[in-house]
Each structure stands twice: as C-alpha cells, then as structure tokens.
Design a protein around this motif. Structure first.
Motif, PDB file in Angstrom:
ATOM      1  N   SER A 279      20.450  -5.924 -10.783  1.00 28.01           N
ATOM      2  CA  SER A 279      19.722  -6.292 -12.089  1.00 28.01           C
ATOM      3  C   SER A 279      18.669  -7.159 -11.751  1.00 28.01           C
ATOM      4  N   THR A 280      17.443  -6.791 -11.862  1.00 32.63           N
ATOM      5  CA  THR A 280      16.445  -8.060 -12.011  1.00 32.63           C
ATOM      6  C   THR A 280      15.079  -7.374 -12.885  1.00 32.63           C
ATOM      7  N   MET A 281      14.462  -8.575 -13.305  1.00 36.75           N
ATOM      8  CA  MET A 281      13.088  -8.249 -13.873  1.00 36.75           C
ATOM      9  C   MET A 281      12.012  -8.146 -12.755  1.00 36.75           C
ATOM     10  N   ILE A 282      11.057  -7.188 -13.203  1.00 36.24           N
ATOM     11  CA  ILE A 282       9.952  -7.126 -12.058  1.00 36.24           C
ATOM     12  C   ILE A 282       8.612  -7.512 -12.790  1.00 36.24           C
ATOM     13  N   VAL A 283       8.313  -8.870 -12.610  1.00 36.29           N
ATOM     14  CA  VAL A 283       7.284  -9.379 -13.417  1.00 36.29           C
ATOM     15  C   VAL A 283       5.743  -9.251 -12.803  1.00 36.29           C
ATOM     16  N   PRO A 284       4.950  -8.713 -13.537  1.00 36.99           N
ATOM     17  CA  PRO A 284       3.603  -8.532 -12.904  1.00 36.99           C
ATOM     18  C   PRO A 284       3.003  -9.656 -12.319  1.00 36.99           C
ATOM     19  N   GLY A 285       2.404  -9.697 -10.879  1.00 35.85           N
ATOM     20  CA  GLY A 285       2.230 -10.877 -10.145  1.00 35.85           C
ATOM     21  C   GLY A 285       3.214 -11.510  -9.290  1.00 35.85           C
ATOM     22  N   TYR A 286       4.286 -11.165  -9.394  1.00 35.99           N
ATOM     23  CA  TYR A 286       5.425 -11.618  -8.484  1.00 35.99           C
ATOM     24  C   TYR A 286       6.349 -10.532  -7.761  1.00 35.99           C
ATOM     25  N   VAL A 287       6.819 -10.988  -6.604  1.00 37.13           N
ATOM     26  CA  VAL A 287       7.688  -9.906  -5.996  1.00 37.13           C
ATOM     27  C   VAL A 287       8.978 -10.536  -6.361  1.00 37.13           C
ATOM     28  N   ALA A 288       9.654  -9.290  -6.777  1.00 36.73           N
ATOM     29  CA  ALA A 288      11.166  -9.402  -7.093  1.00 36.73           C
ATOM     30  C   ALA A 288      12.002  -9.077  -5.989  1.00 36.73           C
ATOM     31  N   GLU A 289      12.787  -9.870  -5.325  1.00 29.41           N
ATOM     32  CA  GLU A 289      13.691  -9.571  -4.289  1.00 29.41           C
ATOM     33  C   GLU A 289      15.128  -9.770  -4.324  1.00 29.41           C
ATOM     34  N   ILE A 290      15.746  -8.608  -3.885  1.00 27.56           N
ATOM     35  CA  ILE A 290      17.408  -8.513  -3.959  1.00 27.56           C
ATOM     36  C   ILE A 290      17.925  -7.967  -2.789  1.00 27.56           C
ATOM     37  N   THR A 291      18.876  -8.837  -2.119  1.00 24.51           N
ATOM     38  CA  THR A 291      19.623  -8.158  -1.239  1.00 24.51           C
ATOM     39  C   THR A 291      20.879  -7.810  -1.378  1.00 24.51           C
TER      40      THR A 291
ATOM     41  N   GLU B  16      27.329   0.143   3.397  1.00 22.37           N
ATOM     42  CA  GLU B  16      27.975  -0.719   4.286  1.00 22.37           C
ATOM     43  C   GLU B  16      26.843  -1.489   5.016  1.00 22.37           C
ATOM     44  N   THR B  17      25.627  -1.506   4.534  1.00 23.54           N
ATOM     45  CA  THR B  17      24.682  -2.354   5.287  1.00 23.54           C
ATOM     46  C   THR B  17      23.781  -3.098   4.172  1.00 23.54           C
ATOM     47  N   PRO B  18      23.636  -4.478   4.816  1.00 27.48           N
ATOM     48  CA  PRO B  18      22.645  -5.034   3.783  1.00 27.48           C
ATOM     49  C   PRO B  18      21.221  -4.658   3.718  1.00 27.48           C
ATOM     50  N   LEU B  19      20.998  -4.336   2.218  1.00 27.41           N
ATOM     51  CA  LEU B  19      19.496  -3.771   2.243  1.00 27.41           C
ATOM     52  C   LEU B  19      18.575  -4.819   1.398  1.00 27.41           C
ATOM     53  N   THR B  20      17.512  -5.081   1.804  1.00 26.50           N
ATOM     54  CA  THR B  20      16.906  -5.995   0.923  1.00 26.50           C
ATOM     55  C   THR B  20      15.632  -5.346   0.365  1.00 26.50           C
TER      56      THR B  20
ATOM     57  N   ALA C 238       0.918  -1.107   0.041  1.00 25.77           N
ATOM     58  CA  ALA C 238       0.045   0.036  -0.109  1.00 25.77           C
ATOM     59  C   ALA C 238       0.913   1.222   0.063  1.00 25.77           C
ATOM     60  N   GLU C 239       0.368   2.533  -0.650  1.00 32.20           N
ATOM     61  CA  GLU C 239       1.288   3.617  -0.762  1.00 32.20           C
ATOM     62  C   GLU C 239       1.745   3.897   0.614  1.00 32.20           C
ATOM     63  N   ASP C 240       1.289   4.097   1.720  1.00 34.37           N
ATOM     64  CA  ASP C 240       1.808   4.404   2.885  1.00 34.37           C
ATOM     65  C   ASP C 240       2.796   3.388   3.595  1.00 34.37           C
ATOM     66  N   ASN C 241       3.051   2.349   3.010  1.00 38.15           N
ATOM     67  CA  ASN C 241       4.169   1.239   3.487  1.00 38.15           C
ATOM     68  C   ASN C 241       5.356   1.147   2.580  1.00 38.15           C
ATOM     69  N   LEU C 242       5.225   2.071   1.635  1.00 40.02           N
ATOM     70  CA  LEU C 242       6.460   2.130   0.498  1.00 40.02           C
ATOM     71  C   LEU C 242       7.449   2.712   1.241  1.00 40.02           C
ATOM     72  N   GLY C 243       8.656   2.424   0.552  1.00 41.59           N
ATOM     73  CA  GLY C 243      10.033   3.195   1.020  1.00 41.59           C
ATOM     74  C   GLY C 243      10.990   2.193   1.990  1.00 41.59           C
ATOM     75  N   VAL C 244      11.870   2.970   2.761  1.00 45.63           N
ATOM     76  CA  VAL C 244      12.672   2.280   3.593  1.00 45.63           C
ATOM     77  C   VAL C 244      12.108   1.972   5.044  1.00 45.63           C
ATOM     78  N   GLN C 245      12.149   0.938   5.473  1.00 44.64           N
ATOM     79  CA  GLN C 245      11.804   0.347   6.713  1.00 44.64           C
ATOM     80  C   GLN C 245      12.785  -0.567   7.463  1.00 44.64           C
ATOM     81  N   VAL C 246      12.907  -0.320   9.023  1.00 46.01           N
ATOM     82  CA  VAL C 246      13.560  -1.417   9.384  1.00 46.01           C
ATOM     83  C   VAL C 246      12.617  -2.465  10.072  1.00 46.01           C
ATOM     84  N   ASP C 247      12.659  -3.761   9.976  1.00 45.20           N
ATOM     85  CA  ASP C 247      11.848  -4.633  10.558  1.00 45.20           C
ATOM     86  C   ASP C 247      12.222  -4.813  11.958  1.00 45.20           C
TER      87      ASP C 247
END
Ligand code: CUA
Length: 166
Positions: free
Chosen positions: A122-134, A98-102, A63-72
């Motif tokens: 570099s990755t593809m962003i395919v509709p219907g799937y989450v693309a994740e890179i750390t 110097e910090t791992p970013l997901t 959702a729009e207000d959950n986008l961007g940088v967050q610390v879990d």
C-alpha cells in the motif's frame, strides 16, 4: 502595575516547572517543523525521486510504450505504471510468483493510492514523485490493484488486475 498584578497570581512551584516543560516541548516541535520546512524542504517519506507529472508522455521511463513488466540488465523485474483518473495503466499485468518485483508508479494528475488486498502493499502516489515498492507474491492467483486515495467521482472504479503466475 501590571508586574505587581502578575506576581500576585499564585502558581505552585511544581506546576510552574511543568508549564516550563510543556512550553519547551511546544517550542521544540515548532522548531523541528520550521527547520524541516525551510532548511531541509518537506518531502514525502522514503527515497525521494521526482518526476514531471505534466510531461510523462515525453519521459523515457514512463512513456506509454515503456510501461508494464520489464527485466532490467541485472535480471531484476521492474513494473512501471501510471495512475490517472480513473485507472492504472496498463490495466492488466502478468508477473511471476515467489520473485521480487519492483513496482514504480507515477501519477499523471492528482493524488492516488495503490493497495493490493491480502498483501502488505500500500502506498500513496503523489504527483511529481515516483512511488517505489519491492514485494514478492508468495501464491499464484488474481490480485486486484485498487486506488485507496479519494481522487474524484470515478475513484471507486479505479483499479487494475495482476495475474500472479506460478
Ligand atoms: Cu485514484 Cu482514487
């Protein structure tokens, strides 16, 4: 009569063997495709996570207000972004070096790609799937995030900016 004619064609025994080998290889490849398509389901490579691209605004995570940088809860930095014609949202993010970013991307419409020049990301962003890179940015600086899959007339103008802070 056909049988007699077929037998009359002379094929060298060695060549006959290689014909058999190549038919076997073709058969093997076709059966791999068939097994993947009908018994395993064809998916993009890597960890497969699906998302409903048509209702991202109703999706808690994207959702729009959950986008961007967050610390879990465990202290890991997660960056959620939506790709759509013709931008990545949010347009700008600040992240530490110097910090791992997901990064987690989803598309709201068509196939997009994401590429950050001078990095291996570099990755593809395919509709219907989450693309994740750390990844980790070793040096502070300004990094553009570009779309590298043709997605329409505005493709060349599809980018966001990452400020990597020391
Ligand atoms: Cu998005 Cu090209």
């Amino acid at each position: 009569e056909f049988y007699i004619q077929f037998r009359a064609i002379h094929i060298d025994p060695l060549e006959r063997k290689w014909i058999a080998v190549s038919l076997l290889v073709v058969g093997l490849l076709v059966s791999i495709i068939v097994i993947d398509a009908f018994f395993h389901g064809i998916n993009p490579p890597g960890k497969v996570e699906t998302v409903d691209s048509d209702s991202l605004h109703l999706n808690k995570e994207f959702a729009e207000d959950n986008l961007g940088v967050q610390v879990d809860g465990k202290g890991a930095i997660i960056i959620r972004m939506v790709a759509g014609r013709y931008s990545f949202f949010p347009k700008h993010i600040d992240v530490p070096s110097e910090t791992p970013l997901t990064f987690r991307w989803v598309s709201m419409d068509v196939l997009h790609g994401v590429h950050i020049p001078m990095t291996n990301m570099s990755t593809m962003i395919v509709p219907g799937y989450v693309a994740e890179i750390t990844t980790t940015f070793p040096k502070p600086g300004e990094y553009p995030m570009l779309c590298n899959e043709y997605c329409g007339l505005g493709h060349n103008h599809m980018w966001s900016n990452i400020s990597v802070i020391a």
